[in-house]
Motif scaffolding. Structure first.
Motif, PDB file in Angstrom:
ATOM      1  N   ASP A   5     -38.578   8.384 146.485  1.00  0.00           N
ATOM      2  CA  ASP A   5     -38.289   6.951 146.480  1.00  0.00           C
ATOM      3  C   ASP A   5     -37.934   6.444 145.089  1.00  0.00           C
ATOM      4  O   ASP A   5     -37.071   5.574 144.941  1.00  0.00           O
ATOM      5  N   LEU A   6     -38.574   6.989 144.080  1.00  0.00           N
ATOM      6  CA  LEU A   6     -38.275   6.564 142.717  1.00  0.00           C
ATOM      7  C   LEU A   6     -36.832   6.933 142.345  1.00  0.00           C
ATOM      8  O   LEU A   6     -36.105   6.130 141.754  1.00  0.00           O
ATOM      9  N   THR A   7     -36.406   8.127 142.725  1.00  0.00           N
ATOM     10  CA  THR A   7     -35.025   8.545 142.465  1.00  0.00           C
ATOM     11  C   THR A   7     -34.048   7.663 143.228  1.00  0.00           C
ATOM     12  O   THR A   7     -33.040   7.217 142.678  1.00  0.00           O
ATOM     13  N   THR A  12     -29.987   3.444 143.359  1.00  0.00           N
ATOM     14  CA  THR A  12     -29.554   2.181 143.951  1.00  0.00           C
ATOM     15  C   THR A  12     -29.375   1.113 142.875  1.00  0.00           C
ATOM     16  O   THR A  12     -28.385   0.373 142.870  1.00  0.00           O
ATOM     17  N   LEU A  13     -30.311   1.045 141.948  1.00  0.00           N
ATOM     18  CA  LEU A  13     -30.206   0.088 140.844  1.00  0.00           C
ATOM     19  C   LEU A  13     -28.968   0.372 139.998  1.00  0.00           C
ATOM     20  O   LEU A  13     -28.202  -0.548 139.678  1.00  0.00           O
ATOM     21  N   LEU A  14     -28.744   1.625 139.664  1.00  0.00           N
ATOM     22  CA  LEU A  14     -27.567   1.983 138.871  1.00  0.00           C
ATOM     23  C   LEU A  14     -26.275   1.700 139.630  1.00  0.00           C
ATOM     24  O   LEU A  14     -25.282   1.269 139.032  1.00  0.00           O
ATOM     25  N   GLY A  15     -26.291   1.930 140.939  1.00  0.00           N
ATOM     26  CA  GLY A  15     -25.117   1.615 141.747  1.00  0.00           C
ATOM     27  C   GLY A  15     -24.816   0.127 141.746  1.00  0.00           C
ATOM     28  O   GLY A  15     -23.661  -0.284 141.631  1.00  0.00           O
ATOM     29  N   LEU A  52     -34.583  -2.304 142.578  1.00  0.00           N
ATOM     30  CA  LEU A  52     -35.819  -2.697 141.887  1.00  0.00           C
ATOM     31  C   LEU A  52     -37.007  -2.723 142.842  1.00  0.00           C
ATOM     32  O   LEU A  52     -38.110  -2.276 142.497  1.00  0.00           O
ATOM     33  N   PHE A  53     -36.798  -3.221 144.051  1.00  0.00           N
ATOM     34  CA  PHE A  53     -37.865  -3.247 145.048  1.00  0.00           C
ATOM     35  C   PHE A  53     -38.341  -1.836 145.369  1.00  0.00           C
ATOM     36  O   PHE A  53     -39.555  -1.579 145.427  1.00  0.00           O
ATOM     37  N   ILE A  54     -37.407  -0.912 145.562  1.00  0.00           N
ATOM     38  CA  ILE A  54     -37.775   0.475 145.875  1.00  0.00           C
ATOM     39  C   ILE A  54     -38.518   1.112 144.702  1.00  0.00           C
ATOM     40  O   ILE A  54     -39.503   1.839 144.895  1.00  0.00           O
ATOM     41  N   ILE A  55     -38.082   0.833 143.483  1.00  0.00           N
ATOM     42  CA  ILE A  55     -38.748   1.384 142.291  1.00  0.00           C
ATOM     43  C   ILE A  55     -40.180   0.868 142.207  1.00  0.00           C
ATOM     44  O   ILE A  55     -41.125   1.640 141.995  1.00  0.00           O
ATOM     45  N   VAL A  56     -40.362  -0.439 142.366  1.00  0.00           N
ATOM     46  CA  VAL A  56     -41.715  -1.024 142.284  1.00  0.00           C
ATOM     47  C   VAL A  56     -42.598  -0.444 143.380  1.00  0.00           C
ATOM     48  O   VAL A  56     -43.758  -0.075 143.128  1.00  0.00           O
ATOM     49  N   LYS A  57     -42.087  -0.340 144.579  1.00  0.00           N
ATOM     50  CA  LYS A  57     -42.850   0.218 145.687  1.00  0.00           C
ATOM     51  C   LYS A  57     -43.242   1.675 145.409  1.00  0.00           C
ATOM     52  O   LYS A  57     -44.374   2.084 145.697  1.00  0.00           O
ATOM     53  N   ALA A  58     -42.329   2.458 144.826  1.00  0.00           N
ATOM     54  CA  ALA A  58     -42.616   3.858 144.513  1.00  0.00           C
ATOM     55  C   ALA A  58     -43.672   3.973 143.423  1.00  0.00           C
ATOM     56  O   ALA A  58     -44.567   4.823 143.498  1.00  0.00           O
ATOM     57  N   VAL A  59     -43.599   3.119 142.410  1.00  0.00           N
ATOM     58  CA  VAL A  59     -44.585   3.157 141.319  1.00  0.00           C
ATOM     59  C   VAL A  59     -45.960   2.759 141.840  1.00  0.00           C
ATOM     60  O   VAL A  59     -46.978   3.368 141.487  1.00  0.00           O
ATOM     61  N   ILE A  60     -46.013   1.752 142.708  1.00  0.00           N
ATOM     62  CA  ILE A  60     -47.289   1.344 143.301  1.00  0.00           C
ATOM     63  C   ILE A  60     -47.871   2.476 144.134  1.00  0.00           C
ATOM     64  O   ILE A  60     -49.090   2.690 144.154  1.00  0.00           O
ATOM     65  N   LEU A  65     -42.422  10.314 138.354  1.00  0.00           N
ATOM     66  CA  LEU A  65     -41.206  10.986 137.913  1.00  0.00           C
ATOM     67  C   LEU A  65     -40.206  11.047 139.059  1.00  0.00           C
ATOM     68  O   LEU A  65     -40.562  11.377 140.186  1.00  0.00           O
ATOM     69  N   PRO A  66     -38.933  10.748 138.782  1.00  0.00           N
ATOM     70  CA  PRO A  66     -37.920  10.904 139.822  1.00  0.00           C
ATOM     71  C   PRO A  66     -37.691  12.391 140.096  1.00  0.00           C
ATOM     72  O   PRO A  66     -37.910  13.236 139.240  1.00  0.00           O
ATOM     73  N   GLY A  67     -37.270  12.700 141.303  1.00  0.00           N
ATOM     74  CA  GLY A  67     -37.014  14.099 141.618  1.00  0.00           C
ATOM     75  C   GLY A  67     -36.501  14.286 143.025  1.00  0.00           C
ATOM     76  O   GLY A  67     -36.286  13.353 143.771  1.00  0.00           O
ATOM     77  N   LEU A  68     -36.322  15.560 143.372  1.00  0.00           N
ATOM     78  CA  LEU A  68     -35.866  15.959 144.689  1.00  0.00           C
ATOM     79  C   LEU A  68     -36.891  16.900 145.301  1.00  0.00           C
ATOM     80  O   LEU A  68     -37.487  17.716 144.604  1.00  0.00           O
ATOM     81  N   LYS A  69     -37.074  16.769 146.590  1.00  0.00           N
ATOM     82  CA  LYS A  69     -37.917  17.699 147.316  1.00  0.00           C
ATOM     83  C   LYS A  69     -37.019  18.412 148.311  1.00  0.00           C
ATOM     84  O   LYS A  69     -36.423  17.785 149.174  1.00  0.00           O
TER      85      LYS A  69
END
Length: 157
Positions: A5-7, A12-15, A52-60, A65-69
């Motif tokens: 989610d952080l990635t 999304t923010l960069l886009g 930004l919403f997705i980033i905040v939700k992921a941090v909470i 760290l951003p990444g791929l699974k």
């Protein structure tokens, strides 16, 4: 493969930022309070806020760290080979369609891709035929997208 989610939030923010920057140079319509860049900038704002919403939700949720699974299927060499074969078929379409035309090339690529993905031939043939004709009619006739033509199937246009 699963994007964390952080990635996803960062992308999304960069886009959204990229859309906003690209719409910056659009000219305003004379006598109007808005112009050609209004809608792209509105979309960019919503996209950036969503990021930004997705980033905040992921941090909470505890992501740091951003990444791929990677998905489980990526451990299978047979699955990776099928994926590579489909990519080769897409490349073959790109190279052969200007020479052979859309209809025969797309039909062959669709049938072969379905066979590679373990679809039975009795299903792959009619589905490919209907899909190719539907795509040709939708894009070639309705939307007027110039699809590559075949000299030996020119009667279809």
């Amino acid at each position: 493969m699963r994007v964390t989610d952080l990635t996803l939030g960062l992308l999304t923010l960069l886009g959204g930022i990229a859309i906003y920057i690209s719409a910056w140079g659009f000219k305003a319509i004379p006598g109007q309070a808005y112009g050609a860049g209004t809608m792209p900038r509105a979309i960019a704002l919503v996209t950036a806020l969503t990021g930004l919403f997705i980033i905040v939700k992921a941090v909470i949720a505890g992501e740091r760290l951003p990444g791929l699974k990677l998905a489980e299927w990526t451990a299978s060499t047979a699955a990776l080979a099928r994926m590579a074969a489909v990519l080769v078929l897409i490349l073959a379409y790109i190279l052969l369609s200007p020479v052979l035309g859309f209809l025969p090339t797309a039909f062959a690529v669709m049938v072969l891709a379905m066979l590679v993905l373990r679809v039975r031939l009795i299903i792959a043939l009619p589905v490919s035929l209907v899909a190719v004709v539907a795509i040709q009619q939708a894009f070639g006739k309705l939307l007027l997208v110039p699809l590559p033509r075949s000299s030996f199937l020119s009667f279809l246009w």
